[in-house]
Design an enzyme around this catalytic site. Structure first.
Site, PDB file in Angstrom:
ATOM      1  N   PHE A   1       0.829  -1.203   0.000  1.00 28.62           N
ATOM      2  CA  PHE A   1       0.000   0.000   0.000  1.00 28.62           C
ATOM      3  C   PHE A   1       0.863   1.252   0.000  1.00 28.62           C
ATOM      4  CE2 PHE A   1      -2.618   3.042   2.606  1.00 28.62           C
ATOM      5  CZ  PHE A   1      -3.644   3.217   1.693  1.00 28.62           C
TER       6      PHE A   1
ATOM      7  N   HIS B   1       9.520  -2.736   8.505  1.00 32.91           N
ATOM      8  CA  HIS B   1       8.392  -3.194   7.694  1.00 32.91           C
ATOM      9  C   HIS B   1       8.790  -3.595   6.271  1.00 32.91           C
ATOM     10  CE1 HIS B   1       4.295  -3.749   6.419  1.00 32.91           C
ATOM     11  NE2 HIS B   1       4.444  -2.855   5.454  1.00 32.91           N
TER      12      HIS B   1
ATOM     13  N   SER C   1       3.353  -6.654   2.778  1.00 36.82           N
ATOM     14  CA  SER C   1       2.355  -5.792   3.396  1.00 36.82           C
ATOM     15  C   SER C   1       0.978  -6.003   2.748  1.00 36.82           C
ATOM     16  CB  SER C   1       2.817  -4.330   3.293  1.00 36.82           C
ATOM     17  OG  SER C   1       2.025  -3.492   4.087  1.00 36.82           O
ATOM     18  N   MET C   2       0.360  -4.961   2.144  1.00 31.29           N
ATOM     19  CA  MET C   2      -0.902  -5.178   1.444  1.00 31.29           C
ATOM     20  C   MET C   2      -0.701  -6.122   0.267  1.00 31.29           C
ATOM     21  SD  MET C   2      -3.540  -2.464  -0.358  1.00 31.29           S
ATOM     22  CE  MET C   2      -2.622  -2.321  -1.914  1.00 31.29           C
TER      23      MET C   2
ATOM     24  N   ASP D   1       8.177  -3.666  13.645  1.00 30.53           N
ATOM     25  CA  ASP D   1       7.505  -3.162  12.445  1.00 30.53           C
ATOM     26  C   ASP D   1       6.647  -1.982  12.874  1.00 30.53           C
ATOM     27  OD1 ASP D   1       5.642  -2.734  10.324  1.00 30.53           O
ATOM     28  OD2 ASP D   1       5.794  -4.804   9.664  1.00 30.53           O
TER      29      ASP D   1
END
Length: 249
Positions: free
Chosen positions: A28, A223, A96-97, A193
């Site tokens: 994202f 992250h 992530s996303m 994170d």
């Protein structure tokens, strides 16, 4: 509708190789730049690679503001179809996303051979608070959470609140599909994170019904681990995963 130019290093990455395909997804507000080290390493081993630029990403935050989670899912579906036309076996990997979307793909296509997740997002309470309470169109940037000095992620300088709402919808949908996932899964989770709580990975690990699943803790990354201190470990372990599950089923 306004056309936004694509930023340098944000373009989709497609590489034709052998009959094993890898669908690679960025996260994202990020771009394919965050996944290029993995895509390059996988392509070097002969795999066919599809790493799409998700709609609304890699251009301008106002472009992301107009996009929806359905657009992002469609970006993944198009990349999957490109691989399916060329490959007998397909894996998905995401950050992530991008991990959320990889899970979406695995739930949608039961023939997928395996999933690799890097700090996947499935429940981020802090963003839910922002989506409910923000009185501005944009909030501060959330990209480039990297421990390694001197390394930057190509990501937006501000985050559209409307897009956060779309991310929350996507995470909710995929959360409800986790029990439909049975393929092998390898999850990398950074111990520190600042974007996605590490317990997201544990929740996914506990909920999917995969017979073969593993959770790998990363000690040298925040992250964006694909650009951070554990990049080599992620590449090495994921290549081992591809070899192992390319020769089974």
């Amino acid at each position: 509708m306004k056309e936004y130019p694509v930023l340098d290093e944000a373009q989709s990455i497609y590489r034709e190789g052998n009959e094993v395909g890898i669908l690679v997804s960025h996260g994202f507000t990020g771009t394919t730049q965050s996944m290029k080290p993995l895509a390059d390493a996988y392509a070097q081993e002969g795999y066919t690679i599809a790493c799409p630029r998700l709609k609304g990403h890699g251009t301008d935050p106002e472009d992301l503001e107009k996009s929806t989670h359905l657009d992002w899912m469609n970006s993944i579906d198009e990349a999957y179809e490109w691989l399916a036309a060329r490959c007998k076996k397909i894996f998905v990997a995401g950050l992530s996303m991008g991990g959320t979307l990889a899970l979406y793909a695995a739930a949608s296509h039961t023939e997928i051979a395996g999933v690799i997740l890097i700090n996947p997002a499935i429940d981020i309470p802090s963003l839910e608070n922002v989506a409910e309470n923000a009185d501005e169109r944009f909030i501060a940037a959330i990209g480039s959470d990297i421990k390694k000095p001197g390394v930057r992620e190509l990501a937006y300088s501000k985050t559209p609140v409307a897009a956060i709402g779309q991310l929350i919808q996507l995470m909710g949908k995929v959360h409800d599909q986790l029990a439909e996932i049975h393929c092998p899964i390898l999850i990398f989770v950074s111990e520190e994170d600042h974007v996605v709580p590490p317990d997201n990975s544990e929740m996914i690990f506990d909920t999917v019904l995969s017979e073969h699943k593993e959770l790998v803790h990363l000690e040298n990354s925040y992250h964006v681990a694909t650009l951070d201190g554990d990049q080599d470990l992620i590449i090495e372990r994921s290549l081992e995963f591809f070899v192992l599950y390319s020769n089974t089923q």
